[in-house]
Design a protein around this motif. Structure first.
Motif, PDB file in Angstrom:
ATOM      1  N   PHE A 241      31.473  70.115   9.532  1.00 11.64           N
ATOM      2  CA  PHE A 241      30.777  70.523   8.308  1.00 11.64           C
ATOM      3  C   PHE A 241      31.535  70.148   7.033  1.00 11.64           C
ATOM      4  O   PHE A 241      30.988  70.253   5.950  1.00 11.64           O
ATOM      5  N   THR A 242      32.783  69.742   7.143  1.00  4.33           N
ATOM      6  CA  THR A 242      33.570  69.499   5.931  1.00  4.33           C
ATOM      7  C   THR A 242      33.976  68.048   5.718  1.00  4.33           C
ATOM      8  O   THR A 242      34.286  67.675   4.595  1.00  4.33           O
ATOM      9  N   LEU A 243      34.010  67.240   6.772  1.00  6.69           N
ATOM     10  CA  LEU A 243      34.417  65.848   6.598  1.00  6.69           C
ATOM     11  C   LEU A 243      33.385  65.089   5.772  1.00  6.69           C
ATOM     12  O   LEU A 243      32.178  65.295   5.925  1.00  6.69           O
ATOM     13  N   PRO A 244      33.842  64.195   4.915  1.00 10.52           N
ATOM     14  CA  PRO A 244      32.879  63.344   4.214  1.00 10.52           C
ATOM     15  C   PRO A 244      32.284  62.336   5.183  1.00 10.52           C
ATOM     16  O   PRO A 244      32.691  62.252   6.340  1.00 10.52           O
ATOM     17  N   ILE A 245      31.364  61.574   4.718  1.00  9.81           N
ATOM     18  CA  ILE A 245      30.727  60.553   5.550  1.00  9.81           C
ATOM     19  C   ILE A 245      31.789  59.548   5.978  1.00  9.81           C
ATOM     20  O   ILE A 245      32.574  59.075   5.163  1.00  9.81           O
ATOM     21  N   PHE A 246      31.847  59.242   7.267  1.00 11.62           N
ATOM     22  CA  PHE A 246      32.807  58.264   7.751  1.00 11.62           C
ATOM     23  C   PHE A 246      32.162  57.393   8.817  1.00 11.62           C
ATOM     24  O   PHE A 246      31.067  57.663   9.276  1.00 11.62           O
ATOM     25  N   MET A 247      32.868  56.330   9.154  1.00 13.05           N
ATOM     26  CA  MET A 247      32.402  55.313  10.102  1.00 13.05           C
ATOM     27  C   MET A 247      31.071  54.755   9.613  1.00 13.05           C
ATOM     28  O   MET A 247      30.946  54.432   8.447  1.00 13.05           O
ATOM     29  N   ASP A 248      30.111  54.626  10.487  1.00 14.59           N
ATOM     30  CA  ASP A 248      28.815  54.051  10.115  1.00 14.59           C
ATOM     31  C   ASP A 248      27.803  55.115   9.711  1.00 14.59           C
ATOM     32  O   ASP A 248      26.608  54.838   9.647  1.00 14.59           O
ATOM     33  N   GLU A 249      28.259  56.329   9.467  1.00 10.61           N
ATOM     34  CA  GLU A 249      27.313  57.407   9.148  1.00 10.61           C
ATOM     35  C   GLU A 249      26.497  57.120   7.892  1.00 10.61           C
ATOM     36  O   GLU A 249      25.334  57.484   7.821  1.00 10.61           O
ATOM     37  N   GLY A 250      27.110  56.485   6.901  1.00  9.31           N
ATOM     38  CA  GLY A 250      26.370  56.161   5.685  1.00  9.31           C
ATOM     39  C   GLY A 250      25.188  55.265   5.971  1.00  9.31           C
ATOM     40  O   GLY A 250      24.066  55.524   5.513  1.00  9.31           O
ATOM     41  N   ASP A 251      25.416  54.221   6.766  1.00 12.73           N
ATOM     42  CA  ASP A 251      24.315  53.321   7.146  1.00 12.73           C
ATOM     43  C   ASP A 251      23.280  54.053   7.985  1.00 12.73           C
ATOM     44  O   ASP A 251      22.075  53.898   7.784  1.00 12.73           O
ATOM     45  N   ASP A 252      23.762  54.850   8.935  1.00 10.57           N
ATOM     46  CA  ASP A 252      22.832  55.580   9.799  1.00 10.57           C
ATOM     47  C   ASP A 252      22.019  56.608   9.017  1.00 10.57           C
ATOM     48  O   ASP A 252      20.837  56.804   9.290  1.00 10.57           O
TER      49      ASP A 252
ATOM     50  N   ARG B  47      23.299  67.820   4.174  1.00 12.68           N
ATOM     51  CA  ARG B  47      23.135  68.587   5.409  1.00 12.68           C
ATOM     52  C   ARG B  47      23.610  67.830   6.635  1.00 12.68           C
ATOM     53  O   ARG B  47      23.096  68.011   7.733  1.00 12.68           O
ATOM     54  N   LEU B  48      24.586  67.018   6.443  1.00 11.13           N
ATOM     55  CA  LEU B  48      25.130  66.205   7.527  1.00 11.13           C
ATOM     56  C   LEU B  48      25.709  67.070   8.646  1.00 11.13           C
ATOM     57  O   LEU B  48      25.634  66.721   9.813  1.00 11.13           O
ATOM     58  N   GLY B  49      26.252  68.224   8.312  1.00 13.13           N
ATOM     59  CA  GLY B  49      26.843  69.112   9.307  1.00 13.13           C
ATOM     60  C   GLY B  49      25.865  69.562  10.368  1.00 13.13           C
ATOM     61  O   GLY B  49      26.241  69.735  11.535  1.00 13.13           O
ATOM     62  N   ASN B  50      24.600  69.761  10.003  1.00  9.38           N
ATOM     63  CA  ASN B  50      23.593  70.166  10.993  1.00  9.38           C
ATOM     64  C   ASN B  50      23.433  69.111  12.077  1.00  9.38           C
ATOM     65  O   ASN B  50      23.322  69.422  13.263  1.00  9.38           O
ATOM     66  N   VAL B  51      23.405  67.851  11.661  1.00  8.61           N
ATOM     67  CA  VAL B  51      23.243  66.767  12.624  1.00  8.61           C
ATOM     68  C   VAL B  51      24.516  66.617  13.452  1.00  8.61           C
ATOM     69  O   VAL B  51      24.450  66.443  14.669  1.00  8.61           O
ATOM     70  N   ARG B  52      25.666  66.715  12.806  1.00  9.59           N
ATOM     71  CA  ARG B  52      26.928  66.607  13.546  1.00  9.59           C
ATOM     72  C   ARG B  52      27.078  67.730  14.563  1.00  9.59           C
ATOM     73  O   ARG B  52      27.635  67.525  15.645  1.00  9.59           O
ATOM     74  N   LEU B  53      26.606  68.914  14.238  1.00  4.03           N
ATOM     75  CA  LEU B  53      26.713  70.047  15.150  1.00  4.03           C
ATOM     76  C   LEU B  53      25.983  69.774  16.466  1.00  4.03           C
ATOM     77  O   LEU B  53      26.486  70.099  17.544  1.00  4.03           O
ATOM     78  N   VAL B  54      24.827  69.161  16.391  1.00  2.88           N
ATOM     79  CA  VAL B  54      24.068  68.851  17.606  1.00  2.88           C
ATOM     80  C   VAL B  54      24.851  67.898  18.501  1.00  2.88           C
ATOM     81  O   VAL B  54      24.937  68.083  19.717  1.00  2.88           O
ATOM     82  N   PHE B  55      25.482  66.884  17.910  1.00  4.43           N
ATOM     83  CA  PHE B  55      26.257  65.941  18.708  1.00  4.43           C
ATOM     84  C   PHE B  55      27.541  66.574  19.237  1.00  4.43           C
ATOM     85  O   PHE B  55      28.002  66.220  20.320  1.00  4.43           O
ATOM     86  N   LEU B  56      28.076  67.515  18.510  1.00  4.67           N
ATOM     87  CA  LEU B  56      29.227  68.257  19.005  1.00  4.67           C
ATOM     88  C   LEU B  56      28.827  69.114  20.210  1.00  4.67           C
ATOM     89  O   LEU B  56      29.584  69.238  21.176  1.00  4.67           O
ATOM     90  N   LEU B  57      27.621  69.665  20.188  1.00  6.01           N
ATOM     91  CA  LEU B  57      27.137  70.434  21.336  1.00  6.01           C
ATOM     92  C   LEU B  57      26.922  69.542  22.557  1.00  6.01           C
ATOM     93  O   LEU B  57      27.158  69.959  23.696  1.00  6.01           O
ATOM     94  N   PHE B  58      26.476  68.302  22.341  1.00  2.10           N
ATOM     95  CA  PHE B  58      26.387  67.347  23.449  1.00  2.10           C
ATOM     96  C   PHE B  58      27.778  67.088  24.036  1.00  2.10           C
ATOM     97  O   PHE B  58      27.943  66.984  25.245  1.00  2.10           O
ATOM     98  N   HIS B  59      28.771  66.998  23.181  1.00  2.00           N
ATOM     99  CA  HIS B  59      30.143  66.786  23.634  1.00  2.00           C
ATOM    100  C   HIS B  59      30.636  67.984  24.461  1.00  2.00           C
ATOM    101  O   HIS B  59      31.250  67.794  25.519  1.00  2.00           O
ATOM    102  N   VAL B  60      30.370  69.174  23.987  1.00  3.25           N
ATOM    103  CA  VAL B  60      30.762  70.375  24.735  1.00  3.25           C
ATOM    104  C   VAL B  60      30.032  70.411  26.079  1.00  3.25           C
ATOM    105  O   VAL B  60      30.627  70.745  27.118  1.00  3.25           O
ATOM    106  N   GLY B  61      28.759  70.044  26.082  1.00  2.95           N
ATOM    107  CA  GLY B  61      28.009  69.969  27.336  1.00  2.95           C
ATOM    108  C   GLY B  61      28.615  68.962  28.301  1.00  2.95           C
ATOM    109  O   GLY B  61      28.708  69.213  29.512  1.00  2.95           O
ATOM    110  N   PHE B  62      29.059  67.828  27.780  1.00  2.80           N
ATOM    111  CA  PHE B  62      29.735  66.825  28.600  1.00  2.80           C
ATOM    112  C   PHE B  62      30.988  67.406  29.244  1.00  2.80           C
ATOM    113  O   PHE B  62      31.244  67.206  30.438  1.00  2.80           O
TER     114      PHE B  62
END
Length: 187
Positions: A26-37, A87-102
């Motif tokens: 929720f706190t990191l700025p946009i990084f990697m290809d997130e801006g394009d995505d 609201r980038l944190g909402n989207v990142r949270l979902v992918f973090l939950l996929f990681h926890v599921g993994f």
């Protein structure tokens, strides 16, 4: 017993390391290809009314599974083209939950395969403390790896459980039908 103390200690450390990933989501700025995505996602959201029409969408349209998951999150949380970046944190949270599921499914699969509980916990510790997995677990659509790793380990778990249940019951069809559906999400 000593084995239970080790197991509880590892699991507490596991949850501690995972909880450290929620704050940056929720706190990191946009990084990697997130801006394009995010740009592509905002354009897809704007073009959504034309999705089933005869009008064409823009040339950057994406149809990758992580991108579609992010679009669903955007639709549920009410993001619009003007506030996706906030609201980038909402989207990142979902992918973090996929990681926890993994991680959870990896643990369960190895626990059912290996007899040595300490080896399973060591494997989980190596996964949780991996710098590569830690950095990509919070990246959104850029790290489609998170989603694909989740579905791959889930498919392997279904496959292994199917083989084990075939020994007892003799029926494999329902397990392998589920296995093929989950494998389709990996492609």
């Amino acid at each position: 017993t000593d084995n239970q103390v080790i197991r509880i200690s590892f699991l507490l450390f596991f949850f501690f390391l995972i909880s450290l990933r929620f704050y940056p989501a929720f706190t990191l700025p946009i990084f990697m290809d997130e801006g394009d995505d995010l740009y592509i996602l905002s354009q897809d959201i704007a073009a959504l009314p034309q999705f089933f029409s005869d009008q064409s969408t823009h040339a950057w349209d994406q149809s990758r599974l992580p991108h579609m998951i992010a679009a669903v999150v955007v639709g549920i949380t009410g993001m619009e083209t003007t506030n996706v970046f906030e609201r980038l944190g909402n989207v990142r949270l979902v992918f973090l939950l996929f990681h926890v599921g993994f991680l959870i499914i990896s643990y369960r699969l190895l626990r059912s395969v290996l007899q040595d509980q300490l080896s399973v916990l060591l494997y989980l510790l190596l996964l949780v403390s991996s710098c590569y997995l830690a950095s990509f677990s919070i990246a959104m659509m850029t790290s489609g790896d998170t989603v694909y790793m989740f579905f791959h380990i889930f498919a392997l778990k279904i496959f292994y459980d199917g083989l084990r249940s075939a020994e007892r019951s003799g029926g494999l069809f329902h397990r392998f039908l589920l296995f093929s559906l989950v494998m389709a999400c990996c492609i």
